[in-house]
Design a protein around this motif. Sequence first.
Motif, PDB file in Angstrom:
ATOM      1  N   ARG A  69      -4.851  13.297   0.844  1.00 10.18           N
ATOM      2  CA  ARG A  69      -4.150  12.040   0.595  1.00 10.18           C
ATOM      3  C   ARG A  69      -5.116  10.875   0.708  1.00 10.18           C
ATOM      4  NH1 ARG A  69      -0.406  13.759   5.628  1.00 10.18           N
ATOM      5  NH2 ARG A  69       0.301  15.725   4.906  1.00 10.18           N
ATOM      6  N   LYS A  70      -4.590  10.141  -0.170  1.00 15.21           N
ATOM      7  CA  LYS A  70      -5.443   8.626  -0.383  1.00 15.21           C
ATOM      8  C   LYS A  70      -4.464   7.670  -0.410  1.00 15.21           C
ATOM      9  CE  LYS A  70      -5.480   9.321  -5.313  1.00 15.21           C
ATOM     10  NZ  LYS A  70      -6.334   9.291  -6.774  1.00 15.21           N
ATOM     11  N   SER A  71      -4.738   6.411  -0.099  1.00 13.74           N
ATOM     12  CA  SER A  71      -4.072   5.210  -0.143  1.00 13.74           C
ATOM     13  C   SER A  71      -4.295   4.440  -1.290  1.00 13.74           C
ATOM     14  CB  SER A  71      -4.209   4.375   1.163  1.00 13.74           C
ATOM     15  OG  SER A  71      -5.565   4.045   1.319  1.00 13.74           O
TER      16      SER A  71
ATOM     17  N   VAL B  59       5.311   4.926   1.689  1.00 14.63           N
ATOM     18  CA  VAL B  59       4.933   3.540   2.424  1.00 14.63           C
ATOM     19  C   VAL B  59       4.942   3.331   3.775  1.00 14.63           C
ATOM     20  CG1 VAL B  59       5.807   1.199   2.149  1.00 14.63           C
ATOM     21  CG2 VAL B  59       5.930   2.593   0.243  1.00 14.63           C
TER      22      VAL B  59
ATOM     23  N   MET C  83       0.759  -1.106  -0.072  1.00 21.82           N
ATOM     24  CA  MET C  83       0.013   0.169   0.071  1.00 21.82           C
ATOM     25  C   MET C  83       0.818   1.198   0.041  1.00 21.82           C
ATOM     26  SD  MET C  83      -2.794   1.477   2.664  1.00 21.82           S
ATOM     27  CE  MET C  83      -1.682   2.043   3.860  1.00 21.82           C
ATOM     28  N   MET C  84       0.426   2.257  -0.692  1.00 23.02           N
ATOM     29  CA  MET C  84       0.974   3.314  -0.990  1.00 23.02           C
ATOM     30  C   MET C  84       0.276   4.711  -0.526  1.00 23.02           C
ATOM     31  SD  MET C  84       3.937   3.345  -3.946  1.00 23.02           S
ATOM     32  CE  MET C  84       5.340   2.392  -3.909  1.00 23.02           C
ATOM     33  N   VAL C  85       0.621   5.806   0.041  1.00 22.50           N
ATOM     34  CA  VAL C  85      -0.010   6.795   0.490  1.00 22.50           C
ATOM     35  C   VAL C  85       0.489   8.087  -0.784  1.00 22.50           C
ATOM     36  CG1 VAL C  85      -0.684   8.862   2.013  1.00 22.50           C
ATOM     37  CG2 VAL C  85      -0.287   6.410   2.848  1.00 22.50           C
TER      38      VAL C  85
ATOM     39  N   ALA D 199       5.191   9.253  -3.296  1.00 24.39           N
ATOM     40  CA  ALA D 199       4.404   8.434  -2.289  1.00 24.39           C
ATOM     41  C   ALA D 199       5.039   8.027  -1.094  1.00 24.39           C
ATOM     42  CB  ALA D 199       4.027   7.375  -3.132  1.00 24.39           C
TER      43      ALA D 199
END
Length: 221
Positions: free
Chosen positions: A18-20, A66, A1-3, A64
């Motif tokens: 922000r979104k993941s 992590v 998963m990354m933001v 991004a």
Amino acid sequence: MMVVAGETQPEGSNLPDRKSILVRWGFIPSWVKDPNSWPLMINMRSETAVQKNSFRIAMNHFRALVPASGFYEWRKVDKNKRQAYWIRPRKGGVVAFGALMETWSGTDGSQVDTGGLLTTQANKTLKPIHDRMPVVIKPEDFGRWLDCKHYLPHEVEDLMQPVEDDFFEAIPVSDKVNHVANITPDIQERVEEDLAPQKSEPKQKKKTDNGDDSGGQLSMF
């Protein structure tokens, strides 16, 4: 998963900035024609990321984070042996690693979000284990790192430095971590550090036709 940074929101909006997202592990630039011919790029050197063509688009538009509670690293003892370590923030909690992502598009219209970590030189704590470490982005720098619209790559280069020497602690763990099937918490339990070189098996002496095992030398007895 990354933001990653979210879409620009109108003033007064309550939507998150922000979104993941879930990405395929292994960065692939959008211009690559055949992803099968591209190496599995999970770690990228931050020192050259700004100038290198492979990462230029991502550094400008798709930086991004992590989130992680730590990472594993292996110290080479000799050519046949490695000691594993569980490396985590000394004060606990979650840490954010600097990363890049990009969406690869196929000729059939398919799309795959891909990503990988940025690395930097190891600090004094981790250098005895490995010469590289992930880039750590501090909470106070999340906004600047993710805001690709207002901060160019050269304006965030100062964030891609080794973290303070006392930030991480390295805990020696067993070789259970070397097998992906082992997912129980005990793989993070501390063990006694074993840095002794692995003993090689003694070589068998060659026997001659007459049964002599002296390695081909004539026996006096």
